[in-house]
Design a protein around this motif. Structure first.
Motif, mmCIF file in Angstrom:
data_model
loop_
_atom_site.group_PDB
_atom_site.id
_atom_site.type_symbol
_atom_site.label_atom_id
_atom_site.label_comp_id
_atom_site.label_asym_id
_atom_site.label_seq_id
_atom_site.Cartn_x
_atom_site.Cartn_y
_atom_site.Cartn_z
ATOM 1 N N GLU A 113 0.957 -1.479 0.006
ATOM 2 C CA GLU A 113 -0.444 0.108 -0.376
ATOM 3 C C GLU A 113 0.935 1.348 -0.107
ATOM 4 N N GLY A 114 0.433 2.507 -1.314
ATOM 5 C CA GLY A 114 1.396 3.529 -0.738
ATOM 6 C C GLY A 114 2.324 3.367 -1.643
ATOM 7 N N GLN A 115 2.575 2.289 -2.217
ATOM 8 C CA GLN A 115 3.997 2.356 -2.935
ATOM 9 C C GLN A 115 3.374 2.398 -4.658
ATOM 10 N N GLY A 116 4.350 3.089 -5.568
ATOM 11 C CA GLY A 116 4.062 3.166 -7.433
ATOM 12 C C GLY A 116 3.372 2.129 -7.563
ATOM 13 N N VAL A 117 2.925 1.704 -8.697
ATOM 14 C CA VAL A 117 2.379 0.503 -9.455
ATOM 15 C C VAL A 117 2.117 0.580 -10.782
ATOM 16 N N ILE A 118 2.080 -0.023 -11.928
ATOM 17 C CA ILE A 118 2.023 0.060 -13.047
ATOM 18 C C ILE A 118 1.026 -1.551 -13.274
ATOM 19 N N VAL A 119 -0.158 -1.514 -13.403
ATOM 20 C CA VAL A 119 -0.826 -2.866 -13.860
ATOM 21 C C VAL A 119 -1.402 -3.080 -16.061
#
Length: 159
Positions: A113-119
């Protein structure tokens, strides 16, 4: 001047005019061929170039067509819910809007949670984003500076 020199001069002008027309036609044809070639390259690359979209940039068309795309942002705090052995449901946000993501598979070690992601994935008929691959931000060099700045503009990042 006699009549034959006038005729020669006139025929020379006609020949030069025809050459100019031919040259112009060749230049125009070359431009047309280059424009067609550039259009074909852009058309062929439209699926190969893969930028991500923030949740606030998702359009109704993206949801209705179900075509593959990348959804980028931060994992919204308090939304990660594990389902079964390898399923997870969470929200990706840009602090303006959020999208529900359903993912079934192995999560990256740095996913939290709170981390950058690309899905990577697509929208299903219910409007949920079905993820097929998750890329989690692991340090400042993972994403290009412009991407990090763009994400920070929409979402306050805690270190």
């Amino acid at each position: 001047m006699n009549n034959s020199s006038l005729e020669n001069s006139a025929s020379l002008k006609v020949i030069l005019k025809q050459r100019k027309k031919k040259r112009l036609l060749i230049i125009l044809l070359c431009c047309l061929v280059m424009a067609i070639a550039a259009s074909l390259v852009v058309y062929a690359m439209r699926h190969a170039v893969s930028f991500f979209r923030m949740p606030s940039e998702i359009t109704r068309e993206d949801i209705l067509t179900g075509r593959p795309l990348r959804l980028g942002g931060f994992v919204e705090k308090g939304t990660v819910r594990y389902v079964g052995e390898s399923g997870v449901i969470f929200f990706v946000t840009d602090n303006k809007k959020h999208e529900k993501v359903v993912f079934n598979g192995a999560l990256p070690d740095l996913f939290r949670e709170g981390q950058g992601v690309i899905v990577e994935g697509h929208f299903d008929k219910q409007g949920f984003f079905i993820g097929t691959r998750i890329l989690a931000k692991h340090d400042a060099t993972y994403m290009p500076k412009e991407t990090v700045d763009r994400l920070k503009k929409h979402y306050s990042v805690e270190k």
